[in-house]
Motif scaffolding. Structure first.
Motif, PDB file in Angstrom:
ATOM      1  N   ASP A 114       0.800  -1.220   0.000  1.00  0.00           N
ATOM      2  CA  ASP A 114       0.000   0.000   0.000  1.00  0.00           C
ATOM      3  C   ASP A 114       0.836   1.274   0.000  1.00  0.00           C
ATOM      4  O   ASP A 114       0.487   2.264  -0.656  1.00  0.00           O
ATOM      5  CB  ASP A 114      -0.924   0.022   1.224  1.00  0.00           C
ATOM      6  N   LYS A 135      -6.253  -1.605  -4.489  1.00  0.00           N
ATOM      7  CA  LYS A 135      -6.705  -0.776  -3.373  1.00  0.00           C
ATOM      8  C   LYS A 135      -5.909  -1.155  -2.127  1.00  0.00           C
ATOM      9  O   LYS A 135      -5.288  -2.231  -2.086  1.00  0.00           O
ATOM     10  CB  LYS A 135      -8.220  -0.946  -3.163  1.00  0.00           C
ATOM     11  N   PRO A 136      -5.906  -0.298  -1.097  1.00  0.00           N
ATOM     12  CA  PRO A 136      -6.366   1.086  -1.119  1.00  0.00           C
ATOM     13  C   PRO A 136      -5.407   1.943  -1.935  1.00  0.00           C
ATOM     14  O   PRO A 136      -4.202   1.723  -1.917  1.00  0.00           O
ATOM     15  CB  PRO A 136      -6.352   1.484   0.360  1.00  0.00           C
ATOM     16  N   ARG A 247       0.049  -4.959   6.035  1.00  0.00           N
ATOM     17  CA  ARG A 247      -1.220  -4.273   6.214  1.00  0.00           C
ATOM     18  C   ARG A 247      -1.611  -4.125   7.683  1.00  0.00           C
ATOM     19  O   ARG A 247      -2.583  -3.448   8.003  1.00  0.00           O
ATOM     20  CB  ARG A 247      -2.331  -4.992   5.446  1.00  0.00           C
ATOM     21  N   SER A 253       0.201   0.818   5.999  1.00  0.00           N
ATOM     22  CA  SER A 253      -1.174   0.581   5.578  1.00  0.00           C
ATOM     23  C   SER A 253      -2.129   1.220   6.583  1.00  0.00           C
ATOM     24  O   SER A 253      -1.713   1.989   7.449  1.00  0.00           O
ATOM     25  CB  SER A 253      -1.427  -0.930   5.459  1.00  0.00           C
ATOM     26  N   GLY A 254      -3.394   0.878   6.475  1.00  0.00           N
ATOM     27  CA  GLY A 254      -4.399   1.381   7.412  1.00  0.00           C
ATOM     28  C   GLY A 254      -5.123   0.266   8.128  1.00  0.00           C
ATOM     29  O   GLY A 254      -6.175   0.485   8.721  1.00  0.00           O
ATOM     30  N   THR A 258      -8.724   0.012   5.882  1.00  0.00           N
ATOM     31  CA  THR A 258      -8.456   0.327   4.472  1.00  0.00           C
ATOM     32  C   THR A 258      -8.335  -0.928   3.625  1.00  0.00           C
ATOM     33  O   THR A 258      -8.409  -0.850   2.395  1.00  0.00           O
ATOM     34  CB  THR A 258      -7.175   1.164   4.310  1.00  0.00           C
ATOM     35  N   ASP A 259      -8.166  -2.080   4.261  1.00  0.00           N
ATOM     36  CA  ASP A 259      -8.034  -3.337   3.526  1.00  0.00           C
ATOM     37  C   ASP A 259      -9.418  -3.818   3.075  1.00  0.00           C
ATOM     38  O   ASP A 259      -9.782  -3.693   1.903  1.00  0.00           O
ATOM     39  CB  ASP A 259      -7.331  -4.367   4.410  1.00  0.00           C
ATOM     40  N   ALA A 262     -11.981  -0.715   2.191  1.00  0.00           N
ATOM     41  CA  ALA A 262     -11.955  -0.157   0.838  1.00  0.00           C
ATOM     42  C   ALA A 262     -12.904  -0.892  -0.105  1.00  0.00           C
ATOM     43  O   ALA A 262     -13.282  -0.350  -1.151  1.00  0.00           O
ATOM     44  CB  ALA A 262     -10.536  -0.190   0.277  1.00  0.00           C
ATOM     45  N   LEU A 410     -12.521   6.265   0.187  1.00  0.00           N
ATOM     46  CA  LEU A 410     -11.322   5.921   0.945  1.00  0.00           C
ATOM     47  C   LEU A 410     -11.028   6.957   2.020  1.00  0.00           C
ATOM     48  O   LEU A 410     -10.473   6.625   3.072  1.00  0.00           O
ATOM     49  CB  LEU A 410     -10.126   5.774  -0.001  1.00  0.00           C
ATOM     50  N   CYS A 413     -12.451   5.797   5.120  1.00  0.00           N
ATOM     51  CA  CYS A 413     -11.596   4.779   5.751  1.00  0.00           C
ATOM     52  C   CYS A 413     -10.426   5.427   6.486  1.00  0.00           C
ATOM     53  O   CYS A 413     -10.075   5.020   7.605  1.00  0.00           O
ATOM     54  CB  CYS A 413     -11.071   3.804   4.698  1.00  0.00           C
ATOM     55  N   HIS A 414      -9.803   6.419   5.856  1.00  0.00           N
ATOM     56  CA  HIS A 414      -8.691   7.112   6.499  1.00  0.00           C
ATOM     57  C   HIS A 414      -9.166   7.871   7.744  1.00  0.00           C
ATOM     58  O   HIS A 414      -8.482   7.874   8.782  1.00  0.00           O
ATOM     59  CB  HIS A 414      -8.039   8.087   5.526  1.00  0.00           C
TER      60      HIS A 414
END
Length: 457
Positions: A114, A135-136, A247, A253-254, A258-259, A262, A410, A413-414
């Motif tokens: 990512d 993604k993300p 991840r 990653s988030g 975000t996995d 997303a 996204l 998600c963030h």
């Protein structure tokens, strides 16, 4: 190993600078090598990131384009991918910039971890490549703003790998049911994305032979390679801050937000729009749990997975009638609840009375086509997603999972990740695309790039 003559850094930067200066034109105005080809000439593409997801998605792309080059910082990945995908005939690279410098490559598939997505994608667009990017799309909110700016400037076609947008059997059918008014106004959407990864303390280990660890880290801070094989398992299950398990580290990653987020938050927000409701987010907050201590949003322990393990978060929107509840402790999938009924959808099923009623009261013939933006429907899931990508390249149009609509989702998600790290509600202004009323949270919309790994514009 077949290798092409390297292009110098000076030559490459000169090429990208020339492309950037010449590319300030409206979207769709540029011609492309792909669109100029005869129907019998297939585009050529390169796979950047030859790990698990790369080797799963690239074979789909090979139905539509010729895979001619592989790039990875791990020599073992290159050797395995070359044999698996290309009968040992691909050009192999350890530096993606050498791929971007090849003018006979039309498309890149970006399947690196990512934290590499934004840098590679922006430089690919500036190098005149269309791109399929997993993604993300980004590691931060501000990266998304830059990607969208460069995409508009260059006119390159970018398909984000949220292949659920091309699922005709389940997700698009669910959206069509919602768009047809079968649920009425939506009031609650529960998004189940499972719990985040767990690890014991992971010790520092020797970098595996063939892996360029510094280049794998790329834009992110320097850290030692960590690896621990699970002694309770006979298989090669492991804990690491490298391949696959990146991840579970905020540095790369988030986490689950975000996995899987997303994918499923994407469908949830498309559902709000399909119901005719405003899906501009205004706040994200709730409860969460990490396995390590945090101070001012920064993990205080560096030898365990540090992304959120558990979460129960509420996303509020400009349409105050509807909320999204993001949870770790419910079935993986999306539960839409509306005034007239509810439906549940995931990758294996689409159920609920409004779905059963379709048998006796069919949807309009064009219902699914409308939610697919009236673009040709060519297959299902990954196959349809790549087909849509190549269709968009040919016609120089936005694909079904374009960077602009992807980033709106996204960003939620963030924001959820920032909320978890700071343990408070985060407020968002969709018009300015800024976090409001929280200086520390707003500072987390971006991250510095490590020296030597800045984006080359």
């Amino acid at each position: 190993m077949t290798q092409k003559k390297p292009t110098s850094r000076r030559q490459f930067l000169g090429q990208t600078a020339a492309i950037a200066s010449a590319s300030l034109v409206p979207f769709g105005a540029l011609s492309s090598r792909v669109s100029a080809q005869s129907p019998n000439e297939r585009p050529r593409f390169a796979l950047i990131g030859v790990g698990g997801n790369g080797t799963r998605t690239a074979p789909v792309g090979q139905q539509f384009a010729d895979l001619v080059a592989l790039c990875d910082v791990d020599a073992k990945h290159l050797a395995h991918g070359n044999g698996l995908l290309c009968d040992g005939k691909a050009d192999l690279y350890g530096d993606y910039r050498e791929v971007l410098a090849q003018d006979d490559i039309d498309i890149v598939q970006i399947s690196a971890p990512d934290h590499w997505h934004t840098k590679i994608l922006i430089e690919a667009m500036l190098a005149g490549k269309d791109a399929y990017c997993e993604k993300p799309l980004t590691l931060t909110i501000d990266e998304g703003k830059l990607i969208r700016k460069v995409q508009k400037q260059t006119g390159r076609v970018v398909q984000v790998g949220t292949q659920q947008r091309s699922s005709m059997n389940f997700f698009n059918k669910a959206l069509a049911v919602i768009a047809d008014g079968r649920l009425g106004k939506l009031y609650k959407i529960t998004v189940g994305i499972d719990a985040g990864g767990w690890s014991p303390e992971i010790s520092v280990a020797d970098v595996p032979e063939g892996l360029d660890w510094d280049r794998w880290l790329g834009p992110t801070p320097v850290m030692p390679f960590r690896y621990l094989q699970d002694p309770k398992k006979d298989t090669d299950r492991n804990y690491t801050n490298g391949h696959t398990h990146f991840r579970w580290w905020y540095e790369h990653s988030g986490g689950k937000l975000t996995d899987w987020g997303a994918h499923h938050i994407d469908i949830a927000m498309l559902g709000i729009a399909a119901a005719g409701q405003n899906n501009d987010p205004v706040s994200v907050g709730g409860s969460s749990r990490h396995d390590v201590e945090f101070k001012d949003g920064v993990p205080m322990q560096d030898n365990r997975y540090n992304t959120a393990r558990e979460f129960d978060l509420i996303v509020d929107f400009a349409d105050r009638d509807v909320q999204i509840n993001i949870r770790h402790d419910v079935d993986n999938g999306i539960l839409f609840e509306g005034e007239r009924g509810r439906i549940f959808v995931n990758r294996g099923k689409l159920v609920g009375k409004p779905i059963e009623d379709v048998a006796t009261k069919p949807l309009p013939k064009d219902a699914i086509a409308k939610v697919y933006r009236d673009m040709p429907i060519m297959g299902n899931d990954r196959d349809a997603h790549w087909a849509n990508f190549t269709h968009s390249i040919k016609h120089r149009t936005l694909p079904i999972s374009d960077v602009h609509s992807h980033m709106k989702m996204l960003n939620v998600c963030h924001l959820a990740g920032i909320s978890c790290r700071l343990d408070r509600t985060i407020h968002w202004d969709q018009t300015t695309e800024q976090i409001t009323g929280d200086e520390l949270a707003a500072s987390m919309m971006s991250r510095p790039y490590r020296e030597g790994y800045e984006i080359e514009m």
